[in-house]
Enzyme design. Structure first.
Site, PDB file in Angstrom:
ATOM      1  N   ASP A 165      37.463  36.817  44.406  1.00 33.58           N
ATOM      2  CA  ASP A 165      36.513  35.912  43.734  1.00 33.58           C
ATOM      3  C   ASP A 165      35.103  36.081  44.302  1.00 33.58           C
ATOM      4  O   ASP A 165      34.932  36.434  45.474  1.00 33.58           O
ATOM      5  CB  ASP A 165      36.992  34.455  43.910  1.00 33.58           C
ATOM      6  CG  ASP A 165      36.306  33.520  42.937  1.00 33.58           C
ATOM      7  OD1 ASP A 165      35.745  34.001  41.923  1.00 33.58           O
ATOM      8  OD2 ASP A 165      36.317  32.298  43.187  1.00 33.58           O
TER       9      ASP A 165
ATOM     10  N   ASN B 192      40.656  32.954  32.347  1.00 40.13           N
ATOM     11  CA  ASN B 192      39.370  33.656  32.283  1.00 40.13           C
ATOM     12  C   ASN B 192      38.935  34.012  30.855  1.00 40.13           C
ATOM     13  O   ASN B 192      37.771  34.361  30.628  1.00 40.13           O
ATOM     14  CB  ASN B 192      39.384  34.922  33.158  1.00 40.13           C
ATOM     15  CG  ASN B 192      39.283  34.640  34.647  1.00 40.13           C
ATOM     16  OD1 ASN B 192      39.868  35.330  35.472  1.00 40.13           O
ATOM     17  ND2 ASN B 192      38.537  33.610  35.035  1.00 40.13           N
TER      18      ASN B 192
HETATM   19  C1  IPE Z   1      40.276  33.280  39.901  1.00 48.40           C
HETATM   20  O1  IPE Z   1      38.894  33.228  39.926  1.00 48.40           O
HETATM   21  C2  IPE Z   1      40.735  34.427  39.088  1.00 48.40           C
HETATM   22  C3  IPE Z   1      40.306  35.746  39.548  1.00 48.40           C
HETATM   23  C4  IPE Z   1      39.680  36.064  40.653  1.00 48.40           C
HETATM   24  C5  IPE Z   1      40.668  36.799  38.674  1.00 48.40           C
HETATM   25  P1  IPE Z   1      38.075  32.233  39.006  1.00 48.40           P
HETATM   26  O2  IPE Z   1      36.654  32.440  39.332  1.00 48.40           O
HETATM   27  O3  IPE Z   1      38.468  32.401  37.582  1.00 48.40           O
HETATM   28  O4  IPE Z   1      38.606  30.816  39.514  1.00 48.40           O
HETATM   29  P2  IPE Z   1      38.025  29.336  39.321  1.00 48.40           P
HETATM   30  O5  IPE Z   1      37.712  29.159  37.871  1.00 48.40           O
HETATM   31  O6  IPE Z   1      36.766  29.248  40.152  1.00 48.40           O
HETATM   32  O7  IPE Z   1      39.101  28.450  39.838  1.00 48.40           O
HETATM   33  C1  IPE Z   2      36.024  37.154  40.212  1.00 43.48           C
HETATM   34  O1  IPE Z   2      34.667  36.916  40.346  1.00 43.48           O
HETATM   35  C2  IPE Z   2      36.333  38.130  39.119  1.00 43.48           C
HETATM   36  C3  IPE Z   2      36.940  37.545  37.921  1.00 43.48           C
HETATM   37  C4  IPE Z   2      37.339  36.322  37.784  1.00 43.48           C
HETATM   38  C5  IPE Z   2      37.145  38.428  36.811  1.00 43.48           C
HETATM   39  P1  IPE Z   2      33.944  35.834  39.463  1.00 43.48           P
HETATM   40  O2  IPE Z   2      33.496  36.473  38.187  1.00 43.48           O
HETATM   41  O3  IPE Z   2      34.796  34.636  39.293  1.00 43.48           O
HETATM   42  O4  IPE Z   2      32.684  35.487  40.342  1.00 43.48           O
HETATM   43  P2  IPE Z   2      32.071  34.047  40.583  1.00 43.48           P
HETATM   44  O5  IPE Z   2      33.171  33.180  41.124  1.00 43.48           O
HETATM   45  O6  IPE Z   2      31.552  33.568  39.271  1.00 43.48           O
HETATM   46  O7  IPE Z   2      31.003  34.285  41.595  1.00 43.48           O
HETATM   47 MG    MG Z   3      35.020  32.906  40.329  1.00 45.26          MG
END
Ligand code: IPE
Ligand code: IPE
Ligand code: MG
Length: 269
Positions: free
Chosen positions: A31, A79
């Site tokens: 993340d 997502n």
């Molecule tokens: C969790 O990250 C899923 C992945 C890293 C693929 P998110 O960024 O989607 O999680 P939340 O929404 O902050 O819980």
């Molecule tokens: C994790 O990084 C990757 C996916 C969920 C695909 P994020 O895209 O959630 O990055 P932040 O949390 O918005 O910084």
């Molecule tokens: Mg994230």
């Protein structure tokens, strides 16, 4: 306690699993890609690109440290709620990364698996996944599992549906359903449960990742954004893991007594 004689690794809620100094199986919520990019005034997509590079580094670092399996969360079932532009960028990135990385993974003996509801993906992406997993199927050095359109609740539901299809008698009233019966249908059922669960990006939540499989997993959270997660960060996570006392329901006193018993055994030379 001895391992079960079944080919499946024992569930941590049924048997006390073996604890090794180096985690055998690590799960990571990768993340913070978007925030990494925003901090640098770059588009979020640049963060996702760098995320692929960080994953490549994590795989090599895990192999070098004797870890046997790595399971990473790349796209959750939630997502899809993101802006369409970002979702389609991520789909394109998976496709490119799969095609680009598979040869390298294969040459290092890495078996690539993909878990999640793949039916939602384009035919091209599904075909690339099938090809990459087939190419690396016989590899035994390391198992890399990428979770896409995966959710822990989806996993439990799909497992339950498969179990009831295979054994309809279990749906009758008063017929007990055991953990052992369900376990083979869950994703990752042939791997040891994750010993260590890492989440980068500062959040301390599971976001519907491996709900069943992390019953006794050790959690480690870091504020580093995923593109910043390097060998040093992995070592810090493993060091933290090594300082945990994994009791699996027992007391510290019982663990100490077990250790003493083991020390009293004559060394086999
Ligand atoms: C969790 O990250 C899923 C992945 C890293 C693929 P998110 O960024 O989607 O999680 P939340 O929404 O902050 O819980
Ligand atoms: C994790 O990084 C990757 C996916 C969920 C695909 P994020 O895209 O959630 O990055 P932040 O949390 O918005 O910084
Ligand atoms: Mg994230």
């Amino acid at each position: 306690m001895p391992h079960s004689s079944s080919p499946l690794p024992p569930s941590s809620t049924l048997l006390v699993p073996e604890v090794t100094a180096v985690p055998r199986h690590i799960a990571i919520i990768m993340d913070g890609n978007g925030r990494w990019a925003s901090k640098r005034r770059l588009p979020r997509m640049a963060g996702h690109e760098r995320g692929v590079a960080a994953l490549r580094g994590a795989v090599s670092a895990c192999v070098a440290r004797g870890v046997q399996a790595l399971t990473v969360f790349a796209f959750s079932s939630e997502n899809w709620r993101r802006p369409e532009e970002e979702v389609s960028f991520l789909m394109g990135l998976f496709l490119r990364a799969l095609k680009r990385e598979v040869r390298e993974l294969d040459s290092h003996g890495v078996q690539l698996r993909v878990i999640g509801d793949l039916s939602a993906f384009s035919a091209a992406l599904q075909a690339a996944i099938a090809k990459a997993t087939e190419t690396t199927r016989a590899n035994t050095e390391f198992v890399l599992t990428v979770a896409v359109n995966y959710g822990g609740r989806w996993d439990m539901l799909q497992a339950m549906r498969k179990l009831l299809n295979a054994r309809p008698e279990l749906a009758k009233p008063n017929v007990p359903i055991s953990e052992e019966a369900l376990a083979p249908y869950l994703c990752l059922s042939d791997l040891p449960e994750p010993d260590l669960f890492i989440r980068t990006g500062g959040e301390q939540r599971i976001s519907n990742f491996l709900l069943w499989q992390s019953a006794y997993t050790e959690f480690y959270f870091t504020d580093l954004f995923w593109p910043e997660f390097d060998d040093k960060a992995l070592d810090a996570a493993i060091l933290s893991y090594q300082q945990r006392e994994r009791r699996f329901g027992r007391t510290s006193g019982q663990l100490a007594a077990d250790l003493q018993d083991a020390a009293a055994l004559p060394l086999v030379r």
